[in-house]
Design an enzyme around this catalytic site. Sequence first.
Site, PDB file in Angstrom:
ATOM      1  N   GLU B 196     -38.491  27.052 -24.330  1.00  0.00           N
ATOM      2  CA  GLU B 196     -37.620  25.952 -24.853  1.00  0.00           C
ATOM      3  C   GLU B 196     -38.200  25.495 -26.123  1.00  0.00           C
ATOM      4  OE1 GLU B 196     -38.628  22.674 -25.316  1.00  0.00           O
ATOM      5  OE2 GLU B 196     -36.631  21.909 -25.443  1.00  0.00           O
ATOM      6  N   GLU B 197     -39.635  25.500 -26.274  1.00  0.00           N
ATOM      7  CA  GLU B 197     -40.118  24.792 -27.501  1.00  0.00           C
ATOM      8  C   GLU B 197     -39.802  25.790 -28.594  1.00  0.00           C
ATOM      9  OE1 GLU B 197     -41.211  21.816 -27.398  1.00  0.00           O
ATOM     10  OE2 GLU B 197     -41.886  21.376 -25.505  1.00  0.00           O
TER      11      GLU B 197
END
Lengths: 337, 339
Positions: B196-197
């Site tokens: 996600e990051e």
Amino acid sequence: MKQLLASLSETSATSGREEAVATVLIDALQGLVDTVKTDALGNVIAISRGTGESPRKIMLTAPMDQSGFMVIDIEEHGYLRVGTIGTVALSRSIGMRVAFANGTQGIVGVEPGIETKDIQASRLFVDIGALSKEEAAGKVRIGDTCAFVTPFVDFDNGRVAGSALSSRAACLALIEVVRRAGTLKDDLYVVFTAQKEVEQRGAGPATYGIHPDVAWTLAGTDAGDVPEGKRALGVGAGPCIKIMDGSVIIPVHMREWLSEVAEQYRIPVQWEIRPRVRSDAGAVLLAQGGTAVGAVSIPARYMGSSSEMIDLGDVEAAIRLFVHTIQSDTLFSVVDR
Amino acid sequence: MLLKRLTEAAGPPGGEDEIRSVIREEIEPLSLSVRTDVLGNLLAVRNGAGPNVLVAAHMDEVSFMIVHIEEDGLLKFRPMGGVDPRVLVAKPVRVGVNKQWGGIGAKAIHLQSVEDRRRPVTMDQLRIDVGASSRQQAEQTVKVGDAVVFATECELIGDGCVKAKSLDDRAGCAVMIEAARRTKGGNVTFAWTVQEEIGLRGAGAAAYAVNPQIAIVVESTICFDVADTASHAEGTKMRSGPALSVMDSHTLAHRGLLQQVVELAQAEKIPFQFRRATVGGNDAGAIHLAREGIPTVSISIPTRYIHAPTQVLALEDYENTIRLVAAVLDGIRDGRIHP
């Protein structure tokens, strides 16, 4: 149609909150199409089934939304703090009137002492004339949105001006296309897209769901025909066939097709090249395994400002261009290669 | 403590193996149908009645990658995820699968002029020191490509707070595990996502595969209710409950679904707040645009010092987030919330 255009232009409908415009469009579509539905992103999809034996799918799109502000805080004395939705020219928003969907009006202000070039959304506020936080909270909530709204102006010579006019005119143009085109052999999907001002989020999923054989988009584009301007595109000089923009290089056969239709029916056209802007056509192009897409734009001055100017002659010409395109017997020759 | 086990595990984007196995162990007794997809997303399915729901929290944490080992044994590194370089100086980290201890230091700072020292240090000027005497010596325990995570331990502090690294989004992962334990039935896929990051990468693929009718994203979110911050710059307030997103840089909230969640929270008397911001991003950005579009709601735990080595949350917010997510899942199962 001018009255409908005026009322649509004066309706505040920011990206993600297109309901007020959607309602008007759905109403105007009554009796013209077989079904109308709204998808998870807010796209309004109008469907007319074709009468042919093996109907293929034609998709047309026009955007409903406009940029604006979202309320993220209500302060002690009733001022609203906001964030921007889409692109907003912040320095040019100071002192402008904004309207919420529920009719509440406000004025955009800025904290004193900020240089114009340094204005950020965090230094702005919207003043709805409330005397207290309680009064303000009674009129708006966190998450509510507002847009610049100005009264529609008719210059009585074909030129008209108003908020979000190029997009709303594109929407009405497609309704008129449906009305004039009548029954087709093929299925016609007309998508009034949501969230075009925020990276064109609506168009991709809508195209994914429909999976059309061919698609055309209609939207506004910047005209440069102002004093000292580059005059690349002119208001009143005809609808613009898109060659490319920052999100799409229109397949050559798709733009040449439009050009041939324009020539055949003596519709004056211009050519649009816009390397630095993105459009719904770009999102349509890459949906599913790729989509054959063509695009037409209505030239507009002061795009994105509170008051865009367009020429209704350009809109009428765009309608004719689309009607002849989708009625054409050889339409799918442009994609069956 | 679940939060301790989850936050102390390593899980750089693209290298989530350790945290995935910790979560897998935690959900084992729930008898869900579990699989790992090709990107590393951990998916656990409960095949009950009701609309197809996807609940997602990301397993990865902001971290770093060793890009070069210098002759003197110091390690050059680059971020995986958005990290403010100013929070890095003098922080302890763990490098690679051996979890080699390292300290982040600024290179040649004593050679800088007074002017230079006023400028914030950039990541390019920082080095990780593992105590090596040379490149060869360093290479005995670390190598180029090794992932680096903060060395923070998880502890209870203050008045019912937790400090740890990676509360973003191990807190969300923990909320999902607890919600899975406290709910029954329903047609639910719990997805602990990857990467996600660095761009919401795992979630998009998971949403495409699951093709849900409703999605719930459980995240940690900005909470800057400290140090005289103006109300409109806070994002969220600690101890005011789970935060519901109205907008961020990638998503405009689905109004209909958001309204239903608000009404459910009010009916169940679960405290909540709105995430008062229009920027930032989470897995909803990828999920809501999958296929034909998916109605998605983001429910977030207010977390101070997000993306920094030590993050802090209030256990009452964490607990109320579990209550709200569980209530939403039951609400969807029972038809009180519909797509």
